[in-house]
Each structure stands twice: as structure tokens, then as C-alpha cells.
Scaffold this motif. Structure first.
Motif, PDB file in Angstrom:
ATOM      1  N   VAL A  24       0.226  -1.325   0.025  1.00 49.77           N
ATOM      2  CA  VAL A  24       0.028   0.217  -0.237  1.00 49.77           C
ATOM      3  C   VAL A  24       0.690   1.688  -0.528  1.00 49.77           C
ATOM      4  O   VAL A  24       0.354   1.946  -0.647  1.00 49.77           O
ATOM      5  CB  VAL A  24      -0.980  -0.334   1.184  1.00 49.77           C
ATOM      6  CG1 VAL A  24      -2.150   1.170   1.885  1.00 49.77           C
ATOM      7  CG2 VAL A  24      -1.709  -0.863   1.063  1.00 49.77           C
ATOM      8  N   ALA A  25       2.192   0.751   1.204  1.00 48.85           N
ATOM      9  CA  ALA A  25       2.944   2.845   0.363  1.00 48.85           C
ATOM     10  C   ALA A  25       3.431   2.715  -0.304  1.00 48.85           C
ATOM     11  O   ALA A  25       3.723   3.593  -0.920  1.00 48.85           O
ATOM     12  CB  ALA A  25       4.176   2.332   1.866  1.00 48.85           C
ATOM     13  N   VAL A  26       3.966   2.014  -1.369  1.00 49.19           N
ATOM     14  CA  VAL A  26       4.624   1.515  -2.255  1.00 49.19           C
ATOM     15  C   VAL A  26       3.585   1.698  -3.775  1.00 49.19           C
ATOM     16  O   VAL A  26       3.795   2.991  -4.692  1.00 49.19           O
ATOM     17  CB  VAL A  26       4.939   0.085  -3.061  1.00 49.19           C
ATOM     18  CG1 VAL A  26       5.407   0.698  -4.679  1.00 49.19           C
ATOM     19  CG2 VAL A  26       6.630  -0.022  -2.353  1.00 49.19           C
ATOM     20  N   SER A  27       2.413   1.943  -3.263  1.00 46.59           N
ATOM     21  CA  SER A  27       1.385   1.904  -4.795  1.00 46.59           C
ATOM     22  C   SER A  27       0.153   3.697  -4.294  1.00 46.59           C
ATOM     23  O   SER A  27       1.056   4.028  -5.385  1.00 46.59           O
ATOM     24  CB  SER A  27       0.219   0.862  -4.002  1.00 46.59           C
ATOM     25  OG  SER A  27       0.275  -0.208  -4.025  1.00 46.59           O
ATOM     26  N   LEU A  28       0.935   4.368  -2.694  1.00 44.81           N
ATOM     27  CA  LEU A  28       0.348   5.550  -2.825  1.00 44.81           C
ATOM     28  C   LEU A  28       1.609   6.875  -3.522  1.00 44.81           C
ATOM     29  O   LEU A  28       1.422   7.266  -3.847  1.00 44.81           O
ATOM     30  CB  LEU A  28       0.944   5.510  -0.831  1.00 44.81           C
ATOM     31  CG  LEU A  28      -0.450   5.106  -0.435  1.00 44.81           C
ATOM     32  CD1 LEU A  28      -0.300   6.010   0.847  1.00 44.81           C
ATOM     33  CD2 LEU A  28      -1.927   6.076  -0.523  1.00 44.81           C
ATOM     34  N   ARG A  29       2.506   6.028  -3.726  1.00 42.73           N
ATOM     35  CA  ARG A  29       3.613   6.820  -4.239  1.00 42.73           C
ATOM     36  C   ARG A  29       3.515   6.690  -5.839  1.00 42.73           C
ATOM     37  O   ARG A  29       4.029   7.751  -6.621  1.00 42.73           O
ATOM     38  CB  ARG A  29       5.203   6.334  -3.589  1.00 42.73           C
ATOM     39  CG  ARG A  29       5.770   6.246  -2.383  1.00 42.73           C
ATOM     40  CD  ARG A  29       7.067   6.503  -2.140  1.00 42.73           C
ATOM     41  NE  ARG A  29       8.014   6.945  -2.680  1.00 42.73           N
ATOM     42  CZ  ARG A  29       8.657   8.121  -2.218  1.00 42.73           C
ATOM     43  NH1 ARG A  29       7.571   8.913  -1.208  1.00 42.73           N
ATOM     44  NH2 ARG A  29       9.118   8.970  -2.979  1.00 42.73           N
ATOM     45  N   LEU A  77      -7.803  -1.009 -15.619  1.00 45.13           N
ATOM     46  CA  LEU A  77      -8.906   1.033 -16.520  1.00 45.13           C
ATOM     47  C   LEU A  77      -8.196   1.570 -15.400  1.00 45.13           C
ATOM     48  O   LEU A  77      -8.338   3.054 -15.738  1.00 45.13           O
ATOM     49  CB  LEU A  77     -10.070   0.738 -15.602  1.00 45.13           C
ATOM     50  CG  LEU A  77     -11.042  -0.034 -15.916  1.00 45.13           C
ATOM     51  CD1 LEU A  77     -12.213  -0.149 -15.047  1.00 45.13           C
ATOM     52  CD2 LEU A  77     -11.024  -0.169 -17.589  1.00 45.13           C
ATOM     53  N   VAL A  78      -7.281   2.122 -14.204  1.00 39.37           N
ATOM     54  CA  VAL A  78      -6.902   2.689 -13.339  1.00 39.37           C
ATOM     55  C   VAL A  78      -5.219   2.718 -13.301  1.00 39.37           C
ATOM     56  O   VAL A  78      -4.334   3.516 -12.592  1.00 39.37           O
ATOM     57  CB  VAL A  78      -7.408   3.168 -12.040  1.00 39.37           C
ATOM     58  CG1 VAL A  78      -8.882   3.873 -12.655  1.00 39.37           C
ATOM     59  CG2 VAL A  78      -7.624   2.459 -10.981  1.00 39.37           C
ATOM     60  N   GLY A  79      -4.612   1.407 -13.358  1.00 37.64           N
ATOM     61  CA  GLY A  79      -3.269   1.486 -13.322  1.00 37.64           C
ATOM     62  C   GLY A  79      -3.282  -0.009 -12.391  1.00 37.64           C
ATOM     63  O   GLY A  79      -3.792   0.110 -11.518  1.00 37.64           O
ATOM     64  N   PRO A  80      -2.017  -0.066 -12.037  1.00 37.18           N
ATOM     65  CA  PRO A  80      -1.419  -1.067 -11.212  1.00 37.18           C
ATOM     66  C   PRO A  80      -1.333  -0.864  -9.894  1.00 37.18           C
ATOM     67  O   PRO A  80      -2.186  -1.008  -8.847  1.00 37.18           O
ATOM     68  CB  PRO A  80      -0.719  -2.361 -11.385  1.00 37.18           C
ATOM     69  CG  PRO A  80       0.779  -0.568 -12.433  1.00 37.18           C
ATOM     70  CD  PRO A  80      -0.792   0.169 -12.981  1.00 37.18           C
ATOM     71  N   TYR A  81      -0.502   0.241  -9.447  1.00 39.00           N
ATOM     72  CA  TYR A  81      -0.898   1.012  -7.874  1.00 39.00           C
ATOM     73  C   TYR A  81      -2.213   2.074  -7.296  1.00 39.00           C
ATOM     74  O   TYR A  81      -2.558   1.233  -6.509  1.00 39.00           O
ATOM     75  CB  TYR A  81       0.170   1.992  -7.698  1.00 39.00           C
ATOM     76  CG  TYR A  81       1.833   2.296  -8.400  1.00 39.00           C
ATOM     77  CD1 TYR A  81       2.579   1.281  -7.540  1.00 39.00           C
ATOM     78  CD2 TYR A  81       2.178   2.730  -9.761  1.00 39.00           C
ATOM     79  CE1 TYR A  81       3.980   0.697  -8.014  1.00 39.00           C
ATOM     80  CE2 TYR A  81       3.165   2.003 -10.374  1.00 39.00           C
ATOM     81  CZ  TYR A  81       4.700   1.220  -9.400  1.00 39.00           C
ATOM     82  OH  TYR A  81       5.742   0.924  -9.449  1.00 39.00           O
ATOM     83  N   THR A  82      -2.532   2.121  -8.429  1.00 39.04           N
ATOM     84  CA  THR A  82      -3.620   2.840  -8.399  1.00 39.04           C
ATOM     85  C   THR A  82      -5.162   1.642  -7.839  1.00 39.04           C
ATOM     86  O   THR A  82      -5.663   1.209  -6.701  1.00 39.04           O
ATOM     87  CB  THR A  82      -4.149   3.722  -9.196  1.00 39.04           C
ATOM     88  OG1 THR A  82      -3.379   4.767  -9.247  1.00 39.04           O
ATOM     89  CG2 THR A  82      -5.594   4.347  -8.689  1.00 39.04           C
ATOM     90  N   GLY A  83      -4.902   0.280  -8.590  1.00 38.82           N
ATOM     91  CA  GLY A  83      -5.462  -0.994  -8.684  1.00 38.82           C
ATOM     92  C   GLY A  83      -5.193  -1.406  -6.845  1.00 38.82           C
ATOM     93  O   GLY A  83      -6.426  -1.538  -6.431  1.00 38.82           O
ATOM     94  N   VAL A  84      -4.133  -1.914  -6.671  1.00 31.71           N
ATOM     95  CA  VAL A  84      -4.582  -1.894  -5.081  1.00 31.71           C
ATOM     96  C   VAL A  84      -4.041  -1.035  -4.106  1.00 31.71           C
ATOM     97  O   VAL A  84      -4.760  -1.849  -3.363  1.00 31.71           O
ATOM     98  CB  VAL A  84      -2.628  -1.956  -5.066  1.00 31.71           C
ATOM     99  CG1 VAL A  84      -1.979  -2.076  -3.375  1.00 31.71           C
ATOM    100  CG2 VAL A  84      -1.969  -3.292  -5.556  1.00 31.71           C
ATOM    101  N   LEU A  85      -4.387   0.154  -4.467  1.00 37.80           N
ATOM    102  CA  LEU A  85      -5.635   0.610  -3.728  1.00 37.80           C
ATOM    103  C   LEU A  85      -6.610   0.581  -3.199  1.00 37.80           C
ATOM    104  O   LEU A  85      -7.847   0.442  -2.534  1.00 37.80           O
ATOM    105  CB  LEU A  85      -5.092   1.683  -3.536  1.00 37.80           C
ATOM    106  CG  LEU A  85      -3.361   2.958  -3.866  1.00 37.80           C
ATOM    107  CD1 LEU A  85      -2.839   3.846  -3.701  1.00 37.80           C
ATOM    108  CD2 LEU A  85      -2.718   2.624  -1.967  1.00 37.80           C
TER     109      LEU A  85
END
Length: 365
Positions: A24-29, A77-85
Motif C-alpha cells: 500500500v505504501a509503494v502504491s501510494l507513491r 482501468l486505473v493502473g497497477p498502483y491505483t488498482g492495489v489501493l
């Protein structure tokens, strides 16, 4: 595949929580690079849509049902980092409000249903779209395959975690065979839902499909039986560019209709269609009952929630109770999700402004 409390022992649950927190921390960045003024609200909508569709359990075998995991859909749809979030927000809302998925197992659920599905699906989608013709059909097929594979991959991830920290002594081979077998079937349903949704969005707004924006050639749309390039309107007054370097279409700057349509759809699915969902146990519940994994399952910490089990306490009519719970869940998810993604987007703006200001200050000095 919501893992309840008691399936996994405390040390491994804590370790999975650390992994999930790190993801989640990596995904926030990473999400700061994926989100802008258009996509931040849409990311909250994607989370709410996934919440709604997860309420629609579909039958996959005798006495077994499945539901969307959503990692593939969110990543595309919204990207891998945003997807995890997105998946993390959905799981958090389900665990706190609806007693669905253990709170001590939240790290396990985010890791299995969010991180694994997103990584597998996004990698497969990008790989397939890199070698297939750049058409809407190819993108839809790629979404189907990516979603299909992501579900048994998540089942394998759960089995690995159970093998390391399961609270019951069940032969791991039997667990793996049962989990993968039923989740391949569930994956077909996931693939159909994902492909239909991605295909529908590409048909009307290809600029809003994150994983398709980087394609080397423009997506093709079928109009009157002929394939044509997806339209690209005149540059915006600000000269904004899309991630592919082309001028941002004027239509792409407005997402109000897409947002309103998506929200209404999610509310209808959760508030009305969910009443007709299959009542059979999902894949993990069925395997757990058949193999004895659930022998040490614990009562959910939020079991006394007024919305537990997707119903509103003291509302006796099952249709109304479930519908209200669905509407509340979608509304809460879109509000929380939009708030999270808006905050991430603001951090991106401030983060990009600060170095620039320092650079200019240095030049003036």
C-alpha cells in the motif's frame, strides 16, 4: 475469497499485514504518477463499482458460487498502483462495515486479492497487448485472459500462505487442488465481467483505460462495420498532452457523464440486482468446509455491526435490507475511495510544485 479470522495463525497474519502495508505504501507513491484531475474521481468510482459487483455471487458448480475479485479490472482501468489501493479500500470497507473478511486477516486479503491479482493481471495484459494487433478486440481479449489467470493465481497465493501458517493440519496438496480447481471456474466469470467492462469503456472512452493508453498504435473502433482509429480531438487550450504524447482530446477532459453512469450502475447492482445473487458459499468457503480448513475459524470482530452480512439491522424485509446495505456500501466506498485518491493526487501536485519552486528560487538568486 475473503479469508476470515482464524484460518491463518497470528505470526503469518502479521507478516502478511507487513507485506500488505508495504504494498500500500509503494502504491501510494506510485499512484501519484497515475492519478490526475480526471482519473482521481474515476478511481473512487472503480472501487465502488468493484464493491457492488462483488455482491453479485454467481454459481460455478453444484453448491458453490464465485464473485469478482476485481484486481484485474482495477489495474487495467486505473493502473497497477491505483488498482492495489482500490482493492484495499474495498476490503477495508467490507471488513469494517459488513464483517466480510477477517480484520486480523486483512493483510492476507489485501496481499492475495489485491497485490497478487493486480501484478499478474497487469503484467499479462501489457504483455498481450504488446504482441497482439492494437485493436479494441485485442484489448478486450487481453483483459479476459489477464482476469482469468489472476484468480487461480490468487488461489495459489492463499494456498502458499495457508501452507506456511494454516491453523489446521490439512494436506497441502488437497488444498491446492481444490482451491485451483474451483477458482479456475470462478476465473471464467471474473474474465467475462472484466472483459465486458473494459470493452465497454474502450468503446466510448479509450482515453480512460490506463493500461491501453501506452499502446504504440491507436486503438481501433468498429464503426458501420469498418475499423477506424479512436478519435483524437483538437488540443486543449492548455496544450495538455496524454501519456502517449498526443494532444488530450476535448472529450477526455470531461468525465462527468462516465462518473454519473458508473455510479448509477453500481447503485443499481448493489441495491437491486444483488438480491438475486447466488446464496451458495463462495469458492474458499466451500473448500474450507469440505477440507476442514475452517475448524478454527473465529467470529468476526465486527459481527455486531448494524450492516453485518450485508443487511441493515432491524429492517425485516430481506430485499429492502440487502438493497439498503448495498447502497450504503457503494456510497461509503465511493466517498472514502475518492477522498483517498484526491489526497494522493494533491500530494502529487504539491510534490511536483515544490521542486519547481525551489529551482526557480535558485535561478532568481
Amino acid at each position: 475469497m475473503h479469508v476470515p479470522d482464524g484460518f491463518i495463525n497470528a505470526p503469518v497474519s502479521v507478516a502478511a499485514g507487513v507485506v500488505a502495508a508495504g504494498a500500500v505504501a509503494v502504491s501510494l507513491r506510485g499512484a501519484r504518477r497515475e492519478l490526475d484531475e480526471r482519473t482521481a474521481p474515476l478511481a473512487g468510482l472503480v472501487a465502488a463499482f468493484i464493491f457492488a459487483v462483488q455482491m453479485l455471487n454467481f454459481p460455478v458448480a453444484a453448491g458453490t458460487s464465485g464473485h469478482l475479485l476485481g484486481g484485474a479490472l482495477a489495474a487495467i482501468l486505473v493502473g497497477p498502483y491505483t488498482g492495489v489501493l482500490c482493492i484495499a479500500v474495498v476490503l477495508l470497507m467490507q471488513g469494517i462495515l459488513f464483517a466480510d473478511g477477517g480484520l486480523t486477516a486483512l493483510g492476507v486479503n489485501i496481499t492475495v486479492m489485491g497485490v497478487v491479482t493486480v501484478i499478474v493481471a497487469y503484467a499479462l495484459f501489457r504483455g498481450l497487448t504488446g504482441i497482439l494487433p492494437r485493436t479494441r478486440r485485442s484489448a478486450t481479449v487481453s483483459a479476459f485472459v489477464a482476469a482469468l489467470v489472476s484468480v487461480p493465481a490468487a488461489a495459489c497465493a492463499f494456498t502458499l500462505i495457508y501452507w506456511i501458517g494454516g491453523t489446521t493440519d490439512i494436506p497441502i496438496g488437497k488444498v491446492l487442488t481444490a482451491m485451483v480447481g474451483v477458482h479456475v471456474l470462478i476465473g471464467i466469470g471474473e474474465a467475462v465481467i472484466t472483459a465486458l467492462t473494459v470493452g465497454a469503456v474502450i468503446a466510448v472512452r479509450p482515453d480512460l483505460v490506463h493500461a491501453a493508453r501506452g499502446l504504440a498504435a491507436p486503438l481501433k473502433l468498429r464503426v458501420d462495420g469498418e475499423l477506424i482509429d479512436a478519435p483524437s480531438a483538437a488540443p486543449s487550450p492548455s496544450g495538455a498532452l496524454s501519456p502517449s504524447g498526443a494532444a488530450t482530446p476535448a472529450a477526455a477532459r470531461s468525465t462527468r457523464k462516465v462518473w454519473a453512469t458508473g455510479l448509477v450502475t453500481a447503485l443499481v447492482l448493489a441495491g437491486f440486482v444483488s438480491f438475486y445473487a447466488s446464496a451458495s458459499p463462495d469458492g474458499l468457503e466451500k473448500v474450507a468446509a469440505d477440507k476442514g480448513i475452517d475448524k478454527k475459524a473465529e467470529e468476526h470482530a465486527a459481527s455486531d455491526s448494524p450492516l453485518a452480512d450485508y443487511g441493515v439491522r432491524d429492517v425485516t424485509d430481506a430485499r429492502i435490507s440487502g438493497g439498503l446495505a448495498g447502497v450504503i456500501g457503494v456510497s461509503a466506498t465511493v466517498v472514502v475511495g475518492s477522498g483517498v485518491f484526491w489526497a494522493v493526487r494533491r500530494r502529487r501536485t504539491h510534490g511536483s510544485d515544490t521542486p519547481a519552486a525551489a529551482h526557480h528560487a535558485g535561478e532568481n538568486a
